[in-house]
Design a protein around this motif. Structure first.
Motif, PDB file in Angstrom:
ATOM      1  N   GLY A   9      37.186  44.589  38.335  1.00 34.11           N
ATOM      2  CA  GLY A   9      37.577  43.248  38.799  1.00 34.11           C
ATOM      3  C   GLY A   9      38.184  42.400  37.694  1.00 34.11           C
ATOM      4  O   GLY A   9      37.890  42.579  36.512  1.00 34.11           O
ATOM      5  N   LYS A  12      38.372  36.213  38.388  1.00 41.91           N
ATOM      6  CA  LYS A  12      39.212  35.001  38.450  1.00 41.91           C
ATOM      7  C   LYS A  12      38.407  33.757  38.120  1.00 41.91           C
ATOM      8  O   LYS A  12      38.915  32.828  37.524  1.00 41.91           O
ATOM      9  N   GLN A  82      42.912  45.396  42.857  1.00 37.58           N
ATOM     10  CA  GLN A  82      41.549  44.954  43.141  1.00 37.58           C
ATOM     11  C   GLN A  82      41.445  44.547  44.612  1.00 37.58           C
ATOM     12  O   GLN A  82      41.628  43.400  44.968  1.00 37.58           O
ATOM     13  N   ASN A 104      27.057  46.606  40.081  1.00 36.19           N
ATOM     14  CA  ASN A 104      28.139  45.699  39.692  1.00 36.19           C
ATOM     15  C   ASN A 104      28.063  45.529  38.173  1.00 36.19           C
ATOM     16  O   ASN A 104      26.970  45.357  37.629  1.00 36.19           O
ATOM     17  N   GLY A 105      29.214  45.519  37.522  1.00 36.22           N
ATOM     18  CA  GLY A 105      29.203  45.455  36.053  1.00 36.22           C
ATOM     19  C   GLY A 105      28.943  44.071  35.496  1.00 36.22           C
ATOM     20  O   GLY A 105      28.742  43.913  34.288  1.00 36.22           O
TER      21      GLY A 105
HETATM   22  P1  TTP Z   1      33.269  40.003  42.215  1.00 36.55           P
HETATM   23  O1  TTP Z   1      32.454  39.109  41.338  1.00 36.55           O
HETATM   24  O2  TTP Z   1      33.155  39.858  43.675  1.00 36.55           O
HETATM   25  O3  TTP Z   1      34.802  39.902  41.837  1.00 36.55           O
HETATM   26  P2  TTP Z   1      35.440  39.771  40.416  1.00 36.55           P
HETATM   27  O4  TTP Z   1      34.623  40.484  39.389  1.00 36.55           O
HETATM   28  O5  TTP Z   1      36.864  40.193  40.478  1.00 36.55           O
HETATM   29  O6  TTP Z   1      35.306  38.215  40.083  1.00 36.55           O
HETATM   30  P3  TTP Z   1      36.000  36.927  40.771  1.00 36.55           P
HETATM   31  O7  TTP Z   1      35.308  36.750  42.088  1.00 36.55           O
HETATM   32  O8  TTP Z   1      35.680  35.820  39.810  1.00 36.55           O
HETATM   33  O9  TTP Z   1      37.469  37.195  40.871  1.00 36.55           O
HETATM   34  O10 TTP Z   1      32.945  41.511  41.863  1.00 36.55           O
HETATM   35  C1  TTP Z   1      31.669  42.081  41.829  1.00 36.55           C
HETATM   36  C2  TTP Z   1      31.741  43.351  41.031  1.00 36.55           C
HETATM   37  O11 TTP Z   1      32.653  44.278  41.582  1.00 36.55           O
HETATM   38  C3  TTP Z   1      32.197  43.134  39.613  1.00 36.55           C
HETATM   39  O12 TTP Z   1      31.469  43.994  38.788  1.00 36.55           O
HETATM   40  C4  TTP Z   1      33.652  43.558  39.627  1.00 36.55           C
HETATM   41  C5  TTP Z   1      33.696  44.607  40.699  1.00 36.55           C
HETATM   42  N1  TTP Z   1      34.944  44.659  41.463  1.00 36.55           N
HETATM   43  C6  TTP Z   1      35.790  45.749  41.310  1.00 36.55           C
HETATM   44  O13 TTP Z   1      35.518  46.641  40.496  1.00 36.55           O
HETATM   45  N2  TTP Z   1      36.924  45.812  42.071  1.00 36.55           N
HETATM   46  C7  TTP Z   1      37.249  44.847  42.972  1.00 36.55           C
HETATM   47  O14 TTP Z   1      38.291  44.969  43.662  1.00 36.55           O
HETATM   48  C8  TTP Z   1      36.375  43.699  43.094  1.00 36.55           C
HETATM   49  C9  TTP Z   1      36.714  42.601  44.063  1.00 36.55           C
HETATM   50  C10 TTP Z   1      35.229  43.667  42.325  1.00 36.55           C
END
Ligand code: TTP
Length: 400
Positions: A9, A12, A82, A104-105
């Motif tokens: 991710g 953002k 993403q 989730n990382g």
């Molecule tokens: P999110 O926190 O939902 O998304 P994000 O990390 O892109 O942050 P933001 O909402 O601020 O844009 O993601 C949860 C976890 O999943 C996080 O470890 C990142 C991962 N992820 C991906 O690997 N691919 C993706 O397409 C998305 C949306 C998240």
């Protein structure tokens, strides 16, 4: 057992800190947050990892390589664009053939909970009792069985939240292949899990500790939590007439000069100079090659590498990117006079004390003052004696 960590991710909500790095590489106690998560898993006896990378994937690959330096075996899968958590998980289709952990990382979990979750019966979801469930996806249960998974809402149906940690079986990939895009245009893992909910197969594992790191101010809490367990150690040089209280870690090649007063927990990286006469309060992490100089005060902040805070500066409750330079006398305020919650743009930090989020390479002219909640884009240049507030885009020249 293999552990899949989602790290593709962009993050953002963390902008501008994620302009040039993925969220999972942002530091807690001077180490990427994903390294702490991996270390918890290693402590729980897991050594095989698949990192799903995408946005700025080179940063993750360069730092971790094949994992051997970390006592792990890391493979990589790539999510090119993403398109959601289920899409990210789909990148490992064919790479796992047995039950696996999915994390989730961008969160903090301890080894005991990872061990407990990996020993549960698949499919199982890590859940956490939260005091602010309105900020997360919430689940409902009957005993240990999940009966519903709900999007974030201001009126949550309970206080058990989905922690973004799962024990899954390879059948999940078949479910993902039939998913449709959600209203927000993503392939959501929670939609896939609803399939298990409808057959009554998804159970919960209650986590004892948990923190997500989605917003910049979460970094401060997660950093402070990491520093609670800091073992102080001085690998650099401490001159005479320095006071060190609480746990202080000083990296190789760093010097704390005379008259400096540090109230830990505080971690200072390698090749830094602190002082003379600097004042640092916990919980603060200062990255490699930083300079905190005469009469500069830092409190409860995360400072990324190569940043200079050299003369008469104050930084409180802030996250500062790398390669920033604070002109003499420039300061960041962290408290409103009316004591109300600090707003960062249209987001409520829910903190009475919060300073600023400063991207990489920001230059502050002398005596510039930053109001609480400011978000300053990477590469911005602030003119001397300027009052900075609100949101400033990357590479803006701000002020006269
Ligand atoms: P999110 O926190 O939902 O998304 P994000 O990390 O892109 O942050 P933001 O909402 O601020 O844009 O993601 C949860 C976890 O999943 C996080 O470890 C990142 C991962 N992820 C991906 O690997 N691919 C993706 O397409 C998305 C949306 C998240």
């Amino acid at each position: 057992m293999e552990c899949v960590i989602l790290a593709a991710g962009e993050g953002k909500r963390m902008r501008p800190l994620t302009t040039s790095r993925p969220k999972v590489m942002l530091p807690l106690a001077n180490r990427p947050m994903i390294e702490h998560l991996m270390n918890s898993a290693i402590k729980a006896g897991i050594t095989d990892f698949i990192f799903v990378v995408g946005y700025h994937e080179e940063a993750v690959r360069e730092y971790f390589g094949d994992g051997s330096e970390f006592g792990a075996n890391i493979r990589y899968a790539v999510q090119r664009s993403q398109r959601g958590t289920a899409d990210a998980l789909n990148a490992v289709k064919g790479l796992v053939s047995d039950d696996f952990l999915l994390l989730n990382g961008d969160m903090v979990m301890n080894a005991e909970d990872i061990s407990g979750l990996s020993g549960a019966v698949s499919p199982c979801m890590g859940v956490f009792k939260s005091s602010h469930p309105q900020d997360y996806g919430v689940i409902t249960t009957e005993g240990k069985r999940v009966t519903g998974i709900f999007e974030k809402t201001s009126e949550p149906k309970g206080d058990l939240i989905n922690a973004g940690a799962y024990l899954l079986e390879p059948g999940i990939f078949g479910i993902i292949s039939n998913l449709e895009l959600s209203e927000r245009g993503e392939f959501e893992l929670t939609d896939a899990l609803m399939e298990y909910v409808s057959t009554g197969n998804l159970t919960t594992y209650a986590l004892s500790e948990w923190g997500d790191v989605g917003e910049p101010w979460n970094l401060l809490d997660a950093n402070a939590a990491m520093l609670e367990n800091l073992e102080g150690n001085i690998e650099g040089e401490v001159e005479d007439f320095v006071v060190l209280k609480g746990a202080v870690y000083l990296g190789k090649g760093s010097t704390i000069r005379s008259g400096t007063y540090i109230e830990g927990p505080c971690v200072i990286g390698e090749n830094c100079t602190v002082g003379p006469h600097a004042y640092i309060r916990g919980a603060t992490s200062i990255g490699d090659n930083c300079h905190v100089g005469h009469s500069s005060e830092l409190k409860n902040s995360v400072i990324l590498p190569d940043t200079k805070i050299p003369h008469f500066n104050y930084i409180g409750d802030s996250v500062i990117g790398s390669k920033c330079n604070f002109g003499a006398g420039s300061k960041i305020a962290n408290l409103r006079h009316d004591k109300r919650d600090i707003m960062a743009g249209d987001r409520n930090t829910k903190r009475r004390k919060f300073g600023a989020v400063v991207g990489d390479g920001v230059l502050f002219g002398i005596n510039s003052s930053v109001n609480p909640g400011a978000i300053i884009g990477s590469g911005a240049a602030i003119a001397p004696c300027t009052l900075v507030e609100g949101k400033i885009s990357d590479n803006t020249k701000y002020g006269r």
